[in-house]
Motif scaffolding. Structure first.
Motif, mmCIF file in Angstrom:
data_model
loop_
_atom_site.group_PDB
_atom_site.id
_atom_site.type_symbol
_atom_site.label_atom_id
_atom_site.label_comp_id
_atom_site.label_asym_id
_atom_site.label_seq_id
_atom_site.Cartn_x
_atom_site.Cartn_y
_atom_site.Cartn_z
ATOM 1 N N TYR A 73 0.846 -1.181 0.000
ATOM 2 C CA TYR A 73 0.000 0.000 0.000
ATOM 3 C C TYR A 73 0.885 1.235 0.000
ATOM 4 O O TYR A 73 1.657 1.452 0.931
ATOM 5 C CB TYR A 73 -0.907 0.020 1.228
ATOM 6 N N VAL A 109 1.300 5.062 0.380
ATOM 7 C CA VAL A 109 0.607 6.130 1.097
ATOM 8 C C VAL A 109 0.838 7.450 0.368
ATOM 9 O O VAL A 109 1.975 7.909 0.257
ATOM 10 C CB VAL A 109 1.120 6.233 2.547
ATOM 11 N N HIS A 121 -6.299 6.174 10.038
ATOM 12 C CA HIS A 121 -6.070 5.996 8.602
ATOM 13 C C HIS A 121 -5.135 4.812 8.374
ATOM 14 O O HIS A 121 -5.350 4.002 7.465
ATOM 15 C CB HIS A 121 -5.495 7.281 8.015
ATOM 16 N N MET A 162 -5.912 1.599 6.038
ATOM 17 C CA MET A 162 -5.042 1.081 4.980
ATOM 18 C C MET A 162 -4.713 -0.387 5.236
ATOM 19 O O MET A 162 -4.667 -1.202 4.303
ATOM 20 C CB MET A 162 -3.775 1.927 4.884
ATOM 21 N N ARG A 191 -7.629 -2.524 4.251
ATOM 22 C CA ARG A 191 -7.666 -2.710 2.796
ATOM 23 C C ARG A 191 -6.764 -3.875 2.376
ATOM 24 O O ARG A 191 -7.170 -4.738 1.588
ATOM 25 C CB ARG A 191 -7.246 -1.410 2.102
#
Length: 156
Positions: A22, A24, A62, A66, A69
């Motif tokens: 992921y 950012v 947040h 993430m 996800r």
């Protein structure tokens, strides 16, 4: 047709799994902060520079989103017969997550049990560790997952 989904019976205690990627972005960090965690160190470089963060950082919530996800993408890819979660036992924000970081996950199955009231369901506990691109731990959590059993009449 064979069912190649991952069921309760397939979970091995102690098994570890690495997955996810992921990236950012600054835009996403600012957008999340504006909507859900509008503290100055998540929104403003000058304000963040005066804190221990040193620069704009992602909200811990947040970071959790993430992570979620990556967890869901992994469950989908591995065709887990998941049924949701009754909750998380522990969350620890170990290091700030910054725009430009690239995150990944490692999980370990800690324990599992069959549901007493719903024999078609098992519950498992796992530890999740999230690393940045420098292999620094940024987040840890212990979560509980619900998953279908292949054989509701089975025993452990």
């Amino acid at each position: 047709m064979t069912d190649d989904r991952l069921y309760y019976e397939d979970i091995e205690i102690g098994a570890r799994h690495s997955f996810g990627r992921y990236e950012v972005s600054r835009e996403e960090v600012l957008d999340f902060a504006r909507k859900y965690d509008p503290q100055p160190f998540h929104l403003d470089e000058e304000a963040a520079a005066r804190t221990h963060f040193g620069r704009v950082s992602a909200s811990g919530w947040h970071s959790c989103a993430m992570t979620m996800r990556m967890l869901v993408e992994n469950m989908t890819e591995n065709r887990q017969a998941g049924l949701g979660s009754p909750g998380v036992d522990q969350i620890r924000w170990k290091k700030p997550v910054y725009p430009g970081d690239v995150l990944r996950c490692e999980t370990e199955a800690l324990e599992k049990r069959r549901s007493q009231s719903k024999p078609d369901m098992g519950i498992f506990k796992s530890a999740c560790t999230v690393f940045n691109q420098d292999d620094e731990v940024v987040l840890t959590l212990i979560s509980n997952g619900m998953i279908e059993t292949r054989d509701p009449a089975g025993t452990d």
